[in-house]
Design a protein around this motif. Structure first.
Motif, PDB file in Angstrom:
ATOM      1  N   MET A 129       0.832  -1.271  -0.021  1.00 23.38           N
ATOM      2  CA  MET A 129       0.110  -0.073   0.003  1.00 23.38           C
ATOM      3  C   MET A 129       0.967   1.219  -0.106  1.00 23.38           C
ATOM      4  N   VAL A 130       0.535   2.083  -0.839  1.00 25.63           N
ATOM      5  CA  VAL A 130       1.247   3.374  -1.025  1.00 25.63           C
ATOM      6  C   VAL A 130       0.631   4.340   0.055  1.00 25.63           C
ATOM      7  N   MET A 131       1.754   4.799   0.853  1.00 21.09           N
ATOM      8  CA  MET A 131       1.255   5.960   1.840  1.00 21.09           C
ATOM      9  C   MET A 131       0.763   7.271   1.029  1.00 21.09           C
ATOM     10  N   PRO A 132       0.107   8.065   1.552  1.00 23.80           N
ATOM     11  CA  PRO A 132      -0.386   9.066   1.033  1.00 23.80           C
ATOM     12  C   PRO A 132       0.654  10.221   1.228  1.00 23.80           C
ATOM     13  N   LEU A 133       0.846  11.036   0.201  1.00 24.21           N
ATOM     14  CA  LEU A 133       1.836  12.371   0.579  1.00 24.21           C
ATOM     15  C   LEU A 133       1.553  13.133   1.671  1.00 24.21           C
ATOM     16  N   LEU A 134       2.377  13.563   2.517  1.00 32.19           N
ATOM     17  CA  LEU A 134       2.004  14.618   3.456  1.00 32.19           C
ATOM     18  C   LEU A 134       1.790  15.920   3.236  1.00 32.19           C
ATOM     19  N   VAL A 135       0.870  16.738   3.504  1.00 38.71           N
ATOM     20  CA  VAL A 135       0.627  18.248   3.297  1.00 38.71           C
ATOM     21  C   VAL A 135       0.783  18.713   4.680  1.00 38.71           C
ATOM     22  N   SER A 136       1.682  19.603   4.929  1.00 37.45           N
ATOM     23  CA  SER A 136       1.622  20.206   6.496  1.00 37.45           C
ATOM     24  C   SER A 136       0.956  21.655   6.192  1.00 37.45           C
ATOM     25  N   ILE A 137       0.402  22.021   7.097  1.00 37.69           N
ATOM     26  CA  ILE A 137      -0.140  23.359   7.120  1.00 37.69           C
ATOM     27  C   ILE A 137       0.435  24.239   8.344  1.00 37.69           C
ATOM     28  N   VAL A 138       0.623  25.461   8.302  1.00 38.81           N
ATOM     29  CA  VAL A 138       1.264  26.034   9.094  1.00 38.81           C
ATOM     30  C   VAL A 138       0.605  27.635   9.105  1.00 38.81           C
ATOM     31  N   ASP A 139      -0.375  27.874  10.183  1.00 42.34           N
ATOM     32  CA  ASP A 139      -1.275  28.916  10.079  1.00 42.34           C
ATOM     33  C   ASP A 139      -1.536  29.175  11.443  1.00 42.34           C
ATOM     34  N   ASP A 140      -1.603  30.441  12.039  1.00 39.89           N
ATOM     35  CA  ASP A 140      -1.876  30.734  13.360  1.00 39.89           C
ATOM     36  C   ASP A 140      -3.573  30.828  13.391  1.00 39.89           C
ATOM     37  N   ASP A 141      -4.253  30.861  12.550  1.00 40.35           N
ATOM     38  CA  ASP A 141      -5.605  31.041  12.575  1.00 40.35           C
ATOM     39  C   ASP A 141      -6.260  29.619  12.659  1.00 40.35           C
ATOM     40  N   GLU A 142      -6.978  29.359  13.848  1.00 39.46           N
ATOM     41  CA  GLU A 142      -7.467  28.203  14.280  1.00 39.46           C
ATOM     42  C   GLU A 142      -8.516  27.557  13.103  1.00 39.46           C
ATOM     43  N   SER A 143      -9.247  28.525  12.811  1.00 39.56           N
ATOM     44  CA  SER A 143     -10.539  27.826  11.859  1.00 39.56           C
ATOM     45  C   SER A 143      -9.713  27.556  10.537  1.00 39.56           C
ATOM     46  N   VAL A 144      -8.733  27.929   9.791  1.00 43.83           N
ATOM     47  CA  VAL A 144      -8.010  27.415   8.783  1.00 43.83           C
ATOM     48  C   VAL A 144      -7.251  26.313   9.242  1.00 43.83           C
ATOM     49  N   ARG A 145      -6.955  25.953  10.486  1.00 41.43           N
ATOM     50  CA  ARG A 145      -6.243  25.036  10.725  1.00 41.43           C
ATOM     51  C   ARG A 145      -7.384  23.876  10.913  1.00 41.43           C
ATOM     52  N   GLU A 146      -8.437  23.933  11.289  1.00 33.04           N
ATOM     53  CA  GLU A 146      -9.554  23.088  11.302  1.00 33.04           C
ATOM     54  C   GLU A 146     -10.294  22.710  10.011  1.00 33.04           C
ATOM     55  N   SER A 147     -10.423  23.736   9.184  1.00 34.98           N
ATOM     56  CA  SER A 147     -11.224  23.469   8.201  1.00 34.98           C
ATOM     57  C   SER A 147     -10.306  22.897   6.730  1.00 34.98           C
ATOM     58  N   LEU A 148      -9.295  23.399   6.660  1.00 35.28           N
ATOM     59  CA  LEU A 148      -8.462  23.019   5.388  1.00 35.28           C
ATOM     60  C   LEU A 148      -7.859  21.439   5.525  1.00 35.28           C
ATOM     61  N   PRO A 149      -7.459  20.957   6.642  1.00 32.33           N
ATOM     62  CA  PRO A 149      -7.278  19.628   6.497  1.00 32.33           C
ATOM     63  C   PRO A 149      -8.238  18.684   5.830  1.00 32.33           C
ATOM     64  N   ASP A 150      -9.427  18.874   6.286  1.00 30.17           N
ATOM     65  CA  ASP A 150     -10.571  18.169   5.927  1.00 30.17           C
ATOM     66  C   ASP A 150     -10.605  18.299   4.274  1.00 30.17           C
ATOM     67  N   LEU A 151     -10.282  19.410   3.602  1.00 31.95           N
ATOM     68  CA  LEU A 151     -10.454  19.308   2.282  1.00 31.95           C
ATOM     69  C   LEU A 151      -9.402  18.668   1.460  1.00 31.95           C
ATOM     70  N   ILE A 152      -8.119  18.894   2.318  1.00 32.70           N
ATOM     71  CA  ILE A 152      -6.916  18.265   1.683  1.00 32.70           C
ATOM     72  C   ILE A 152      -6.928  16.699   1.367  1.00 32.70           C
ATOM     73  N   LYS A 153      -7.463  16.187   3.030  1.00 36.64           N
ATOM     74  CA  LYS A 153      -7.819  14.785   2.903  1.00 36.64           C
ATOM     75  C   LYS A 153      -8.569  14.472   1.736  1.00 36.64           C
ATOM     76  N   GLU A 154      -9.770  15.161   1.372  1.00 33.20           N
ATOM     77  CA  GLU A 154     -10.626  14.475   0.245  1.00 33.20           C
ATOM     78  C   GLU A 154      -9.787  14.496  -1.167  1.00 33.20           C
ATOM     79  N   PHE A 155      -8.862  15.251  -1.144  1.00 39.37           N
ATOM     80  CA  PHE A 155      -7.878  15.153  -2.379  1.00 39.37           C
ATOM     81  C   PHE A 155      -6.677  13.758  -2.507  1.00 39.37           C
ATOM     82  N   GLY A 156      -7.056  13.178  -1.395  1.00 38.06           N
ATOM     83  CA  GLY A 156      -6.259  12.152  -1.422  1.00 38.06           C
ATOM     84  C   GLY A 156      -4.809  12.133  -0.396  1.00 38.06           C
TER      85      GLY A 156
END
Length: 125
Positions: free
Chosen positions: A1-28
């Protein structure tokens, strides 16, 4: 099984840190979010990160300062900057400094996907 590539987000805005990961996970992709540049720099995820989504203006070390520090340390991670206060001159400067893209908040799902496509080999996602 191929491990998905890791995208790291660095943002001081909590709302960005909560919402953006869900979207990026949808992209695989695997996703981790960090509240500061220092938190990212000291994490075990740094060497595993394939792409960095990075806020420009943060308390402490800014996004462009983190970019310079990563280069100084020998990391060549593709960076997508995100900013709420960008202008055309700043965007041009960030792109000329090696960023893959600079997106103005709020950005669309399509804009983010296009930037990730430019930064990462999607056939491995």
């Amino acid at each position: 099984m191929v491990m998905p590539l890791l995208v790291s987000i660095v943002d001081d805005d909590e709302s960005v840190r909560e919402s953006l990961p869900d979207l990026i996970k949808e992209f695989g992709f695997a996703v981790l979010a960090f509240a500061s540049a220092q938190e990212f720099l000291t994490s075990s995820s740094l060497p595993r990160t394939h792409c960095l989504i990075l806020d420009v203006a943060m308390p402490g070390m800014s996004g462009p300062e983190l970019q310079k520090e990563l280069i100084r340390r020998g990391y060549r991670i593709p960076i997508i900057f995100i900013t709420a206060h960008g202008d055309a001159r700043e965007q041009a400067h960030l792109l000329s400094s090696g960023a893959v893209e600079c997106l103005l908040k709020p950005f669309s799902e399509a804009q983010l996907l296009k930037a990730l496509s430019a930064a990462l080999p999607f056939d491995q996602a």
